[in-house]
Design a protein around this motif. Structure first.
Motif, PDB file in Angstrom:
ATOM      1  N   GLY A  21       7.170   8.852   4.620  1.00  0.00           N
ATOM      2  CA  GLY A  21       7.052   7.640   5.405  1.00  0.00           C
ATOM      3  C   GLY A  21       6.223   6.559   4.742  1.00  0.00           C
ATOM      4  O   GLY A  21       6.196   5.436   5.199  1.00  0.00           O
ATOM      5  N   SER A  22       5.515   6.910   3.668  1.00  0.00           N
ATOM      6  CA  SER A  22       4.700   5.888   3.004  1.00  0.00           C
ATOM      7  C   SER A  22       5.552   5.135   1.998  1.00  0.00           C
ATOM      8  O   SER A  22       6.539   5.631   1.495  1.00  0.00           O
ATOM      9  CB  SER A  22       3.503   6.532   2.303  1.00  0.00           C
ATOM     10  N   MET A  23       5.151   3.918   1.746  1.00  0.00           N
ATOM     11  CA  MET A  23       5.877   3.088   0.795  1.00  0.00           C
ATOM     12  C   MET A  23       5.112   3.071  -0.520  1.00  0.00           C
ATOM     13  O   MET A  23       3.885   3.048  -0.534  1.00  0.00           O
ATOM     14  CB  MET A  23       6.000   1.660   1.317  1.00  0.00           C
ATOM     15  N   ASP A  24       5.826   3.090  -1.625  1.00  0.00           N
ATOM     16  CA  ASP A  24       5.211   3.023  -2.945  1.00  0.00           C
ATOM     17  C   ASP A  24       5.593   1.698  -3.557  1.00  0.00           C
ATOM     18  O   ASP A  24       6.729   1.492  -3.928  1.00  0.00           O
ATOM     19  CB  ASP A  24       5.690   4.192  -3.800  1.00  0.00           C
ATOM     20  N   MET A  25       4.648   0.786  -3.619  1.00  0.00           N
ATOM     21  CA  MET A  25       4.925  -0.536  -4.163  1.00  0.00           C
ATOM     22  C   MET A  25       4.565  -0.636  -5.639  1.00  0.00           C
ATOM     23  O   MET A  25       4.549  -1.710  -6.197  1.00  0.00           O
ATOM     24  CB  MET A  25       4.161  -1.609  -3.376  1.00  0.00           C
ATOM     25  N   GLY A  26       4.220   0.485  -6.264  1.00  0.00           N
ATOM     26  CA  GLY A  26       3.985   0.493  -7.690  1.00  0.00           C
ATOM     27  C   GLY A  26       2.555   0.216  -8.106  1.00  0.00           C
ATOM     28  O   GLY A  26       2.244   0.308  -9.270  1.00  0.00           O
ATOM     29  N   MET A  27       1.676  -0.141  -7.190  1.00  0.00           N
ATOM     30  CA  MET A  27       0.287  -0.406  -7.556  1.00  0.00           C
ATOM     31  C   MET A  27      -0.590   0.735  -7.072  1.00  0.00           C
ATOM     32  O   MET A  27      -0.433   1.216  -5.952  1.00  0.00           O
ATOM     33  CB  MET A  27      -0.210  -1.728  -6.961  1.00  0.00           C
ATOM     34  N   ASN A  28      -1.514   1.153  -7.912  1.00  0.00           N
ATOM     35  CA  ASN A  28      -2.468   2.175  -7.545  1.00  0.00           C
ATOM     36  C   ASN A  28      -3.234   1.698  -6.305  1.00  0.00           C
ATOM     37  O   ASN A  28      -3.788   0.600  -6.309  1.00  0.00           O
ATOM     38  CB  ASN A  28      -3.423   2.393  -8.721  1.00  0.00           C
ATOM     39  N   PRO A  29      -3.280   2.495  -5.234  1.00  0.00           N
ATOM     40  CA  PRO A  29      -3.939   2.035  -4.007  1.00  0.00           C
ATOM     41  C   PRO A  29      -5.432   1.754  -4.209  1.00  0.00           C
ATOM     42  O   PRO A  29      -5.989   0.878  -3.559  1.00  0.00           O
ATOM     43  CB  PRO A  29      -3.716   3.171  -3.014  1.00  0.00           C
ATOM     44  N   TYR A  30      -6.077   2.467  -5.107  1.00  0.00           N
ATOM     45  CA  TYR A  30      -7.495   2.223  -5.363  1.00  0.00           C
ATOM     46  C   TYR A  30      -7.698   0.918  -6.123  1.00  0.00           C
ATOM     47  O   TYR A  30      -8.664   0.185  -5.864  1.00  0.00           O
ATOM     48  CB  TYR A  30      -8.126   3.400  -6.107  1.00  0.00           C
ATOM     49  N   TYR A  87      -5.706   6.906   1.401  1.00  0.00           N
ATOM     50  CA  TYR A  87      -6.284   7.213   0.100  1.00  0.00           C
ATOM     51  C   TYR A  87      -6.479   8.715   0.010  1.00  0.00           C
ATOM     52  O   TYR A  87      -7.336   9.278   0.672  1.00  0.00           O
ATOM     53  CB  TYR A  87      -7.608   6.445  -0.075  1.00  0.00           C
ATOM     54  N   ARG A  88      -5.668   9.361  -0.799  1.00  0.00           N
ATOM     55  CA  ARG A  88      -5.567  10.816  -0.778  1.00  0.00           C
ATOM     56  C   ARG A  88      -6.569  11.532  -1.686  1.00  0.00           C
ATOM     57  O   ARG A  88      -6.769  12.724  -1.552  1.00  0.00           O
ATOM     58  CB  ARG A  88      -4.151  11.232  -1.157  1.00  0.00           C
ATOM     59  N   ASN A  89      -7.191  10.822  -2.609  1.00  0.00           N
ATOM     60  CA  ASN A  89      -8.123  11.452  -3.535  1.00  0.00           C
ATOM     61  C   ASN A  89      -9.515  11.441  -2.905  1.00  0.00           C
ATOM     62  O   ASN A  89     -10.211  10.432  -2.907  1.00  0.00           O
ATOM     63  CB  ASN A  89      -8.120  10.701  -4.871  1.00  0.00           C
ATOM     64  N   MET A  90      -9.923  12.588  -2.368  1.00  0.00           N
ATOM     65  CA  MET A  90     -11.190  12.666  -1.646  1.00  0.00           C
ATOM     66  C   MET A  90     -12.392  12.399  -2.552  1.00  0.00           C
ATOM     67  O   MET A  90     -13.395  11.829  -2.106  1.00  0.00           O
ATOM     68  CB  MET A  90     -11.351  14.042  -0.982  1.00  0.00           C
ATOM     69  N   VAL A  91     -12.319  12.783  -3.817  1.00  0.00           N
ATOM     70  CA  VAL A  91     -13.422  12.516  -4.746  1.00  0.00           C
ATOM     71  C   VAL A  91     -13.629  11.010  -4.882  1.00  0.00           C
ATOM     72  O   VAL A  91     -14.756  10.512  -4.796  1.00  0.00           O
ATOM     73  CB  VAL A  91     -13.150  13.170  -6.126  1.00  0.00           C
ATOM     74  N   TRP A  92     -12.529  10.281  -5.068  1.00  0.00           N
ATOM     75  CA  TRP A  92     -12.619   8.821  -5.168  1.00  0.00           C
ATOM     76  C   TRP A  92     -13.117   8.221  -3.850  1.00  0.00           C
ATOM     77  O   TRP A  92     -13.918   7.285  -3.848  1.00  0.00           O
ATOM     78  CB  TRP A  92     -11.254   8.218  -5.528  1.00  0.00           C
ATOM     79  N   ASN A  93     -12.621   8.719  -2.737  1.00  0.00           N
ATOM     80  CA  ASN A  93     -13.027   8.198  -1.430  1.00  0.00           C
ATOM     81  C   ASN A  93     -14.542   8.310  -1.231  1.00  0.00           C
ATOM     82  O   ASN A  93     -15.197   7.342  -0.844  1.00  0.00           O
ATOM     83  CB  ASN A  93     -12.309   8.932  -0.296  1.00  0.00           C
ATOM     84  N   TYR A  94     -15.071   9.496  -1.503  1.00  0.00           N
ATOM     85  CA  TYR A  94     -16.508   9.690  -1.332  1.00  0.00           C
ATOM     86  C   TYR A  94     -17.306   8.903  -2.369  1.00  0.00           C
ATOM     87  O   TYR A  94     -18.392   8.407  -2.074  1.00  0.00           O
ATOM     88  CB  TYR A  94     -16.875  11.175  -1.358  1.00  0.00           C
ATOM     89  N   ALA A  95     -16.764   8.775  -3.583  1.00  0.00           N
ATOM     90  CA  ALA A  95     -17.435   7.972  -4.607  1.00  0.00           C
ATOM     91  C   ALA A  95     -17.499   6.503  -4.184  1.00  0.00           C
ATOM     92  O   ALA A  95     -18.540   5.845  -4.341  1.00  0.00           O
ATOM     93  CB  ALA A  95     -16.711   8.110  -5.950  1.00  0.00           C
ATOM     94  N   ILE A  96     -16.406   6.000  -3.648  1.00  0.00           N
ATOM     95  CA  ILE A  96     -16.372   4.611  -3.176  1.00  0.00           C
ATOM     96  C   ILE A  96     -17.381   4.407  -2.045  1.00  0.00           C
ATOM     97  O   ILE A  96     -18.133   3.427  -2.033  1.00  0.00           O
ATOM     98  CB  ILE A  96     -14.946   4.216  -2.736  1.00  0.00           C
ATOM     99  N   LEU A  97     -17.421   5.337  -1.103  1.00  0.00           N
ATOM    100  CA  LEU A  97     -18.392   5.236  -0.008  1.00  0.00           C
ATOM    101  C   LEU A  97     -19.826   5.326  -0.534  1.00  0.00           C
ATOM    102  O   LEU A  97     -20.710   4.592  -0.075  1.00  0.00           O
ATOM    103  CB  LEU A  97     -18.140   6.328   1.034  1.00  0.00           C
ATOM    104  N   GLY A  98     -20.054   6.213  -1.495  1.00  0.00           N
ATOM    105  CA  GLY A  98     -21.389   6.343  -2.082  1.00  0.00           C
ATOM    106  C   GLY A  98     -21.835   5.064  -2.777  1.00  0.00           C
ATOM    107  O   GLY A  98     -22.980   4.620  -2.613  1.00  0.00           O
ATOM    108  N   VAL A  99     -20.926   4.455  -3.522  1.00  0.00           N
ATOM    109  CA  VAL A  99     -21.242   3.196  -4.201  1.00  0.00           C
ATOM    110  C   VAL A  99     -21.497   2.099  -3.169  1.00  0.00           C
ATOM    111  O   VAL A  99     -22.403   1.271  -3.343  1.00  0.00           O
ATOM    112  CB  VAL A  99     -20.114   2.799  -5.187  1.00  0.00           C
ATOM    113  N   ALA A 100     -20.721   2.091  -2.099  1.00  0.00           N
ATOM    114  CA  ALA A 100     -20.915   1.081  -1.048  1.00  0.00           C
ATOM    115  C   ALA A 100     -22.287   1.238  -0.391  1.00  0.00           C
ATOM    116  O   ALA A 100     -22.992   0.247  -0.167  1.00  0.00           O
ATOM    117  CB  ALA A 100     -19.805   1.180   0.003  1.00  0.00           C
TER     118      ALA A 100
END
Length: 130
Positions: A21-30, A87-100
């Motif tokens: 059901g998700s759309m892939d527009m070719g750009m990395n979501p991060y 955003y399916r990569n949990m490592v990136w998700n937590y890293a982004i939150l940590g940086v924020a």
């Protein structure tokens, strides 16, 4: 479903082969998220000058930069919270939150301590408010 039907369906423009059901527009979501935050930073910084009545009162200042980073860091937390499943990569998700969170804490401390702001710079930053 036949192989040709699967191939046709997954090769349709805007369709993702995962069929979830998700759309892939070719750009990395991060990357897209990072671009959204960068554009938001620029727009929010510019919005702070809407109360300026003369162009020579537009002065770039560390205080405004701290405030803009505080807003962006808060927005990152809110957006990641609402869009966590996108955003399916949990490592990136937590890293982004940590940086924020780190950005928020450092900018808040810098704003409260007026780090990198001298007396004249602080007074110039107050001109648009008067």
């Amino acid at each position: 479903m036949t192989e040709s039907a699967k191939s046709t369906r997954s090769s349709q423009p805007g369709r993702d082969s995962r069929h979830d059901g998700s759309m892939d527009m070719g750009m990395n979501p991060y990357l897209k998220f990072g671009l959204m935050m960068t554009v938001s930073f620029v727009v929010m910084y510019m919005v702070m000058f809407l109360n300026v009545d003369r162009l020579d009162h537009v002065i770039l200042s560390p205080s405004r930069t701290y405030m803009t980073f505080l807003m962006i860091a808060t927005m990152v937390g809110i957006m990641m919270g609402f869009m966590w499943g996108m955003y399916r990569n949990m490592v990136w998700n937590y890293a982004i939150l940590g940086v924020a969170v780190l950005t928020f804490v450092l900018c808040y401390a810098g704003l409260r301590q007026q780090t990198f702001v001298d007396d004249i710079g602080w007074m110039k930053a107050m001109i648009p408010h008067q």
